[in-house]
Write a protein that holds these residues in place. Structure first.
Motif, PDB file in Angstrom:
ATOM      1  N   GLU A   4      18.358 -26.865 -40.939  1.00  0.00           N
ATOM      2  CA  GLU A   4      17.217 -27.981 -42.310  1.00  0.00           C
ATOM      3  C   GLU A   4      15.920 -28.511 -41.388  1.00  0.00           C
ATOM      4  O   GLU A   4      14.455 -28.703 -41.001  1.00  0.00           O
ATOM      5  CB  GLU A   4      17.436 -28.227 -43.241  1.00  0.00           C
ATOM      6  CG  GLU A   4      17.349 -30.408 -43.118  1.00  0.00           C
ATOM      7  CD  GLU A   4      19.122 -29.873 -43.039  1.00  0.00           C
ATOM      8  OE1 GLU A   4      19.611 -31.499 -42.987  1.00  0.00           O
ATOM      9  OE2 GLU A   4      19.911 -29.015 -43.217  1.00  0.00           O
ATOM     10  N   LYS A   5      17.175 -28.948 -40.204  1.00  0.00           N
ATOM     11  CA  LYS A   5      16.275 -30.072 -39.503  1.00  0.00           C
ATOM     12  C   LYS A   5      15.448 -29.819 -37.701  1.00  0.00           C
ATOM     13  O   LYS A   5      16.048 -30.786 -36.596  1.00  0.00           O
ATOM     14  CB  LYS A   5      16.261 -31.442 -38.887  1.00  0.00           C
ATOM     15  CG  LYS A   5      16.565 -32.276 -40.519  1.00  0.00           C
ATOM     16  CD  LYS A   5      15.063 -32.867 -40.340  1.00  0.00           C
ATOM     17  CE  LYS A   5      14.651 -33.340 -41.842  1.00  0.00           C
ATOM     18  NZ  LYS A   5      13.296 -33.990 -42.494  1.00  0.00           N
ATOM     19  N   ARG A   6      16.015 -29.050 -37.618  1.00  0.00           N
ATOM     20  CA  ARG A   6      16.097 -28.291 -36.212  1.00  0.00           C
ATOM     21  C   ARG A   6      17.241 -28.770 -35.098  1.00  0.00           C
ATOM     22  O   ARG A   6      17.105 -28.674 -33.937  1.00  0.00           O
ATOM     23  CB  ARG A   6      14.757 -27.700 -35.235  1.00  0.00           C
ATOM     24  CG  ARG A   6      14.660 -26.759 -36.064  1.00  0.00           C
ATOM     25  CD  ARG A   6      12.383 -26.628 -35.796  1.00  0.00           C
ATOM     26  NE  ARG A   6      12.664 -26.985 -34.064  1.00  0.00           N
ATOM     27  CZ  ARG A   6      12.675 -25.427 -34.037  1.00  0.00           C
ATOM     28  NH1 ARG A   6      12.027 -24.777 -33.994  1.00  0.00           N
ATOM     29  NH2 ARG A   6      13.005 -25.550 -32.114  1.00  0.00           N
ATOM     30  N   ASN A   7      18.043 -29.465 -36.250  1.00  0.00           N
ATOM     31  CA  ASN A   7      19.079 -30.571 -35.568  1.00  0.00           C
ATOM     32  C   ASN A   7      18.875 -30.981 -34.567  1.00  0.00           C
ATOM     33  O   ASN A   7      19.853 -31.431 -33.630  1.00  0.00           O
ATOM     34  CB  ASN A   7      20.875 -29.355 -34.310  1.00  0.00           C
ATOM     35  CG  ASN A   7      21.180 -28.375 -35.495  1.00  0.00           C
ATOM     36  OD1 ASN A   7      21.608 -28.738 -36.098  1.00  0.00           O
ATOM     37  ND2 ASN A   7      21.122 -26.796 -34.875  1.00  0.00           N
ATOM     38  N   ALA A   8      18.288 -32.368 -35.234  1.00  0.00           N
ATOM     39  CA  ALA A   8      16.964 -32.803 -34.431  1.00  0.00           C
ATOM     40  C   ALA A   8      17.965 -33.944 -34.483  1.00  0.00           C
ATOM     41  O   ALA A   8      18.743 -33.953 -35.900  1.00  0.00           O
ATOM     42  CB  ALA A   8      15.586 -32.969 -35.157  1.00  0.00           C
ATOM     43  N   LEU A   9      18.397 -35.037 -33.263  1.00  0.00           N
ATOM     44  CA  LEU A   9      19.190 -35.750 -32.856  1.00  0.00           C
ATOM     45  C   LEU A   9      18.858 -37.180 -34.150  1.00  0.00           C
ATOM     46  O   LEU A   9      17.964 -38.014 -33.564  1.00  0.00           O
ATOM     47  CB  LEU A   9      19.281 -36.407 -31.956  1.00  0.00           C
ATOM     48  CG  LEU A   9      20.075 -35.335 -30.914  1.00  0.00           C
ATOM     49  CD1 LEU A   9      19.511 -36.056 -29.758  1.00  0.00           C
ATOM     50  CD2 LEU A   9      20.960 -35.120 -31.225  1.00  0.00           C
ATOM     51  N   ASP A  10      19.491 -37.898 -35.235  1.00  0.00           N
ATOM     52  CA  ASP A  10      19.468 -38.979 -35.604  1.00  0.00           C
ATOM     53  C   ASP A  10      19.950 -39.703 -35.209  1.00  0.00           C
ATOM     54  O   ASP A  10      21.367 -39.651 -34.410  1.00  0.00           O
ATOM     55  CB  ASP A  10      18.821 -39.275 -37.079  1.00  0.00           C
ATOM     56  CG  ASP A  10      20.360 -38.301 -37.952  1.00  0.00           C
ATOM     57  OD1 ASP A  10      21.416 -38.458 -36.812  1.00  0.00           O
ATOM     58  OD2 ASP A  10      20.519 -37.881 -38.829  1.00  0.00           O
ATOM     59  N   ALA A  11      19.757 -41.336 -35.688  1.00  0.00           N
ATOM     60  CA  ALA A  11      20.540 -42.571 -35.216  1.00  0.00           C
ATOM     61  C   ALA A  11      22.738 -42.236 -35.178  1.00  0.00           C
ATOM     62  O   ALA A  11      23.547 -41.972 -34.867  1.00  0.00           O
ATOM     63  CB  ALA A  11      21.046 -43.749 -35.526  1.00  0.00           C
ATOM     64  N   GLY A  38      22.510 -22.958 -37.124  1.00  0.00           N
ATOM     65  CA  GLY A  38      21.135 -22.546 -37.873  1.00  0.00           C
ATOM     66  C   GLY A  38      20.259 -21.842 -36.193  1.00  0.00           C
ATOM     67  O   GLY A  38      21.222 -21.532 -35.357  1.00  0.00           O
ATOM     68  N   PRO A  39      19.668 -21.616 -36.318  1.00  0.00           N
ATOM     69  CA  PRO A  39      18.874 -21.205 -34.917  1.00  0.00           C
ATOM     70  C   PRO A  39      18.382 -22.082 -34.227  1.00  0.00           C
ATOM     71  O   PRO A  39      17.420 -20.959 -33.362  1.00  0.00           O
ATOM     72  CB  PRO A  39      17.087 -21.009 -35.509  1.00  0.00           C
ATOM     73  CG  PRO A  39      17.082 -21.612 -37.154  1.00  0.00           C
ATOM     74  CD  PRO A  39      18.695 -22.225 -37.503  1.00  0.00           C
ATOM     75  N   ALA A  40      18.531 -23.223 -34.067  1.00  0.00           N
ATOM     76  CA  ALA A  40      17.973 -23.931 -32.955  1.00  0.00           C
ATOM     77  C   ALA A  40      19.461 -24.911 -32.510  1.00  0.00           C
ATOM     78  O   ALA A  40      19.581 -25.182 -33.731  1.00  0.00           O
ATOM     79  CB  ALA A  40      16.565 -24.968 -33.460  1.00  0.00           C
TER      80      ALA A  40
END
Length: 186
Positions: A4-11, A38-40
């Motif tokens: 849902e967050k395009r697999n963006a890296l968080d801490a 997911g798609p990304a």
């Protein structure tokens, strides 16, 4: 696993990846695989969560350095876009297998940022000066098909064949002598 967050890296993701690659491999392990749901593949650092990251850019550098120095081969399976930190994540792996619909990019120029030396150096090392300048200065994602044609990623296959290619590739890699793989990686 944050589609849902395009697999963006968080801490939390950076800490988990770093911990996983700091752990010495057990004797039965032959390689590691990084993949996403997911798609990304990964949209880079989660800019909204970046404030929570005490190390900021140094957190991702630490993670990438740990992955790059893992004693076993690391394979990235890139099914979709690998942008900014996601691009770096894939390119810090030893081998990249991508779908023909995947794109690799550094959108930093579009948001007023520039890569630090550590990140730019890896781009130059893997992509060479011309492709690196193309990727950085234009800020437009490059198709996996182009990177494969240039010999910059190991495999690029149609999305429908990605899982079969990954299985074949990983099985072949795992069949090699483990001490040879470790020595070559070192």
């Amino acid at each position: 696993n944050r589609p849902e967050k395009r697999n963006a890296l968080d801490a939390e993701m950076l800490e988990a990846l770093t911990a996983a690659f700091r752990r010495p491999p057990v004797a039965s392990e032959r390689l590691a695989v990084i993949r996403a749901n997911g798609p990304a593949f990964c949209a880079g650092l989660d800019l909204r969560a970046r404030k929570e990251m005490t190390g900021g850019a140094s957190s991702i550098e630490e993670t990438l350095h740990t992955i790059e120095n893992y004693p076993l081969p690391v394979v990235a399976v890139v099914q979709g876009d690998a942008i900014a930190g996601g691009n770096e994540l894939a390119l810090h792996c030893d081998m990249v297998i991508a779908s023909d619909t995947a794109r690799f990019g550094m959108s930093l120029a579009q948001v007023g940022l520039a890569p630090n030396w550590f990140l730019a150096k890896k781009l130059m090392e893997v992509l060479g000066p011309v492709t690196t300048r193309d990727m950085l200065l234009l800020g437009e994602p490059l198709p996996a098909t182009r990177l494969h044609a240039l010999g910059l990623i190991a495999r690029c296959v149609p999305m429908a064949q990605l899982e079969a290619e990954v299985t074949k590739f990983v099985d072949r890699l795992a069949a090699n002598a483990p001490l040879s793989l470790k020595a070559m990686k070192a």
